[in-house]
Design a protein around this motif. Structure first.
Motif, PDB file in Angstrom:
ATOM      1  N   THR A   1      32.118 -62.385  19.059  1.00  0.00           N
ATOM      2  CA  THR A   1      30.746 -62.849  19.242  1.00  0.00           C
ATOM      3  C   THR A   1      30.279 -63.568  17.981  1.00  0.00           C
ATOM      4  N   LEU A   2      29.303 -64.435  18.140  1.00  0.00           N
ATOM      5  CA  LEU A   2      28.799 -65.163  16.980  1.00  0.00           C
ATOM      6  C   LEU A   2      28.127 -64.207  16.005  1.00  0.00           C
ATOM      7  N   LYS A   3      27.424 -63.211  16.515  1.00  0.00           N
ATOM      8  CA  LYS A   3      26.738 -62.252  15.651  1.00  0.00           C
ATOM      9  C   LYS A   3      27.732 -61.556  14.732  1.00  0.00           C
TER      10      LYS A   3
ATOM     11  N   ALA B   1      30.126 -76.798  31.908  1.00  0.00           N
ATOM     12  CA  ALA B   1      31.582 -76.722  31.885  1.00  0.00           C
ATOM     13  C   ALA B   1      32.075 -75.392  31.317  1.00  0.00           C
ATOM     14  N   PHE B   2      31.204 -74.702  30.548  1.00  0.00           N
ATOM     15  CA  PHE B   2      31.565 -73.419  29.938  1.00  0.00           C
ATOM     16  C   PHE B   2      30.410 -72.439  30.083  1.00  0.00           C
ATOM     17  N   PRO B   3      30.133 -72.014  31.303  1.00  0.00           N
ATOM     18  CA  PRO B   3      28.952 -71.186  31.561  1.00  0.00           C
ATOM     19  C   PRO B   3      28.986 -69.812  30.898  1.00  0.00           C
ATOM     20  N   ASP B   4      30.164 -69.359  30.468  1.00  0.00           N
ATOM     21  CA  ASP B   4      30.264 -68.040  29.852  1.00  0.00           C
ATOM     22  C   ASP B   4      30.040 -68.059  28.342  1.00  0.00           C
ATOM     23  N   VAL B   5      29.920 -69.246  27.770  1.00  0.00           N
ATOM     24  CA  VAL B   5      29.725 -69.362  26.322  1.00  0.00           C
ATOM     25  C   VAL B   5      28.229 -69.429  26.027  1.00  0.00           C
ATOM     26  N   PRO B   6      27.697 -68.500  25.228  1.00  0.00           N
ATOM     27  CA  PRO B   6      26.255 -68.509  24.956  1.00  0.00           C
ATOM     28  C   PRO B   6      25.826 -69.737  24.155  1.00  0.00           C
ATOM     29  N   CYS B   7      24.568 -70.126  24.326  1.00  0.00           N
ATOM     30  CA  CYS B   7      24.032 -71.261  23.575  1.00  0.00           C
ATOM     31  C   CYS B   7      23.369 -70.753  22.296  1.00  0.00           C
ATOM     32  N   ALA B   8      23.067 -71.673  21.404  1.00  0.00           N
ATOM     33  CA  ALA B   8      22.511 -71.307  20.098  1.00  0.00           C
ATOM     34  C   ALA B   8      21.197 -70.542  20.228  1.00  0.00           C
ATOM     35  N   ALA B   9      20.334 -70.986  21.155  1.00  0.00           N
ATOM     36  CA  ALA B   9      19.042 -70.336  21.312  1.00  0.00           C
ATOM     37  C   ALA B   9      19.188 -68.870  21.699  1.00  0.00           C
ATOM     38  N   GLU B  10      20.237 -68.558  22.450  1.00  0.00           N
ATOM     39  CA  GLU B  10      20.451 -67.179  22.906  1.00  0.00           C
ATOM     40  C   GLU B  10      20.896 -66.251  21.785  1.00  0.00           C
ATOM     41  N   VAL B  11      21.522 -66.806  20.752  1.00  0.00           N
ATOM     42  CA  VAL B  11      22.058 -65.960  19.680  1.00  0.00           C
ATOM     43  C   VAL B  11      21.230 -66.050  18.408  1.00  0.00           C
ATOM     44  N   GLY B  12      19.970 -66.483  18.555  1.00  0.00           N
ATOM     45  CA  GLY B  12      19.063 -66.459  17.423  1.00  0.00           C
ATOM     46  C   GLY B  12      19.046 -67.692  16.545  1.00  0.00           C
ATOM     47  N   LEU B  13      19.584 -68.831  17.057  1.00  0.00           N
ATOM     48  CA  LEU B  13      19.565 -70.080  16.297  1.00  0.00           C
ATOM     49  C   LEU B  13      18.888 -71.181  17.128  1.00  0.00           C
ATOM     50  N   PRO B  14      17.598 -71.034  17.405  1.00  0.00           N
ATOM     51  CA  PRO B  14      16.916 -71.977  18.297  1.00  0.00           C
ATOM     52  C   PRO B  14      16.858 -73.408  17.779  1.00  0.00           C
ATOM     53  N   ASP B  15      17.007 -73.592  16.471  1.00  0.00           N
ATOM     54  CA  ASP B  15      16.929 -74.940  15.899  1.00  0.00           C
ATOM     55  C   ASP B  15      18.303 -75.568  15.663  1.00  0.00           C
TER      56      ASP B  15
ATOM     57  N   LYS C   1      39.899 -73.863  27.270  1.00  0.00           N
ATOM     58  CA  LYS C   1      40.329 -73.438  28.606  1.00  0.00           C
ATOM     59  C   LYS C   1      41.732 -72.853  28.586  1.00  0.00           C
ATOM     60  N   ALA C   2      42.592 -73.369  27.714  1.00  0.00           N
ATOM     61  CA  ALA C   2      43.978 -72.894  27.627  1.00  0.00           C
ATOM     62  C   ALA C   2      44.112 -71.638  26.769  1.00  0.00           C
ATOM     63  N   GLY C   3      43.023 -71.213  26.114  1.00  0.00           N
ATOM     64  CA  GLY C   3      43.062 -70.005  25.300  1.00  0.00           C
ATOM     65  C   GLY C   3      43.628 -70.191  23.899  1.00  0.00           C
ATOM     66  N   ARG C   4      43.851 -71.433  23.511  1.00  0.00           N
ATOM     67  CA  ARG C   4      44.409 -71.670  22.165  1.00  0.00           C
ATOM     68  C   ARG C   4      43.366 -71.451  21.073  1.00  0.00           C
ATOM     69  N   ILE C   5      42.107 -71.696  21.405  1.00  0.00           N
ATOM     70  CA  ILE C   5      40.993 -71.418  20.503  1.00  0.00           C
ATOM     71  C   ILE C   5      39.895 -70.740  21.306  1.00  0.00           C
ATOM     72  N   LYS C   6      38.982 -70.080  20.604  1.00  0.00           N
ATOM     73  CA  LYS C   6      37.916 -69.356  21.302  1.00  0.00           C
ATOM     74  C   LYS C   6      36.561 -69.929  20.911  1.00  0.00           C
ATOM     75  N   ALA C   7      35.712 -70.164  21.911  1.00  0.00           N
ATOM     76  CA  ALA C   7      34.362 -70.670  21.669  1.00  0.00           C
ATOM     77  C   ALA C   7      33.397 -69.500  21.513  1.00  0.00           C
ATOM     78  N   LEU C   8      32.635 -69.502  20.415  1.00  0.00           N
ATOM     79  CA  LEU C   8      31.648 -68.453  20.176  1.00  0.00           C
ATOM     80  C   LEU C   8      30.237 -68.879  20.565  1.00  0.00           C
ATOM     81  N   MET C   9      29.981 -70.216  20.539  1.00  0.00           N
ATOM     82  CA  MET C   9      28.626 -70.695  20.807  1.00  0.00           C
ATOM     83  C   MET C   9      28.640 -72.192  21.033  1.00  0.00           C
TER      84      MET C   9
END
Length: 329
Positions: free
Chosen positions: A144-146, A237-251, A220-228
């Motif tokens: 997680t980004l946190k 295209a990546f509905p399971d990856v949280p956006c910045a606003a959701e993890v406390g970085l609204p700007d 998508k291939a799992g070679r790298i992982k998206a945190l945000m």
């Protein structure tokens, strides 16, 4: 009397010939392209620019019957290719596919030998994709980004991030992230997003602030992982990856955009044809599908509106450069 008449006659013939030549020129321009067109891409092959440039090239060829040749000219955060393009003949047969990096360059490169707003004609915005924070899962175990931010705070300077070069959006996105999270992550510049991404996948660096266009297939291939993903909403295209606003970085709103320019002096008739043909290519089902899979929308921003967009981006990134103290390394 006779000689005067002859002089007037010669002048009429000359004027008629000049008008005929001008008309022929307009007709020739309206039939653009009549031969292959070169599009300078100012980064090495394999990066985010290529992810859009090569499908666009293929669709352009289908549409016009003429080849759109991709000429990769990497170096100095994309400014080497921009310099070459700025000096090309303004005949519509050399185009320049630049990116957000070129709106950053004026604030970080002290002696550019071109001016993005004066030496080019803005044609249209081609793609606009959010930045994504991606990590090598073997080097960064946080999911997680946190947790990632907590690790970075506990170990200042231990983690590193790759960029496409000093002054690119990858670099400034990283500096903006550090400002907003109160962390210190070491910057490692490369000669393009392609080489940087390959080193991330290989496990030679920890993290990258990349555009979805180049990272999408590897996520998508799992070679790298998206945190945000940057911005205020998740990417379709990546509905399971949280956006910045959701993890406390609204700007934290950073997008990697790509656009098309022509050298200054390119005839207006040719400019219009280029924009028209590119808009038709972007409207094709093939490119709509590819753009969506890369997490991009298809903007409808051309000419004067595109010029205004670029000007606003130059001012925006100048403020980030000043606040972060980012510089060439």
């Amino acid at each position: 009397m006779t000689s005067g008449f002859q002089r007037r006659d010669v002048l009429r013939l000359a004027a008629a010939a000049s008008a005929a030549m001008a008309a022929a020129g307009v007709r020739a321009q309206s039939h653009w392209p009549t031969r292959p067109v070169t599009m300078i891409v100012p980064f090495p092959a394999g990066g985010g620019t290529d992810a859009f440039a090569r499908p666009l090239s293929a669709q352009f060829t289908k549409l016009t019957g003429q080849t759109l040749v991709i000429d990769n000219r990497g170096g100095a955060g994309g400014t080497v290719g921009a310099s070459i393009a700025a000096k090309a003949a303004p005949d519509g047969y050399t185009l320049f596919m630049g990116a957000v990096h070129h709106a950053i360059a004026p604030s970080i490169y002290p002696k550019l030998d071109y001016d993005l707003e004066k030496d080019f004609v803005p044609l249209l915005l081609l793609a606009n994709v959010p930045q994504v924070v991606v990590v090598n899962p073997k080097r960064v175990t946080e999911t997680t980004l946190k947790a990632f931010v907590a690790n970075a705070k506990q170990n200042p300077g231990k983690l590193n991030y790759a960029s496409a070069g000093a002054g690119t959006s990858h670099h400034l996105a990283g500096e903006l992230f550090k400002l907003q999270t109160g962390t210190f992550i070491t910057h490692i510049p490369y000669r393009g997003a392609g080489p940087a991404l390959q080193d991330l996948i290989a496990g030679n660096v920890d993290v990258m602030f990349d555009g979805l266009g180049s990272s999408a297939q590897h996520i998508k291939a799992g070679r790298i992982k998206a945190l945000m993903v940057a911005g205020s909403k998740r990417n379709p295209a990546f509905p399971d990856v949280p956006c910045a606003a959701e993890v406390g970085l609204p700007d934290y709103t950073v997008t990697t955009w790509y656009g098309l320019w022509a050298p200054k002096g390119t005839p207006a008739e040719v400019q219009a044809r280029i924009v028209d043909d590119m808009k038709k290519a972007l409207a094709s089902d093939e490119l709509k599908t590819i753009w969506a899979s890369n997490g991009s929308e298809i903007p409808n921003v051309t000419n004067a509106a595109y010029a205004a967009f670029v000007n606003a981006e130059i001012k925006r990134w100048a403020a980030v450069v000043k606040a972060s103290g980012a510089k060439l390394e």
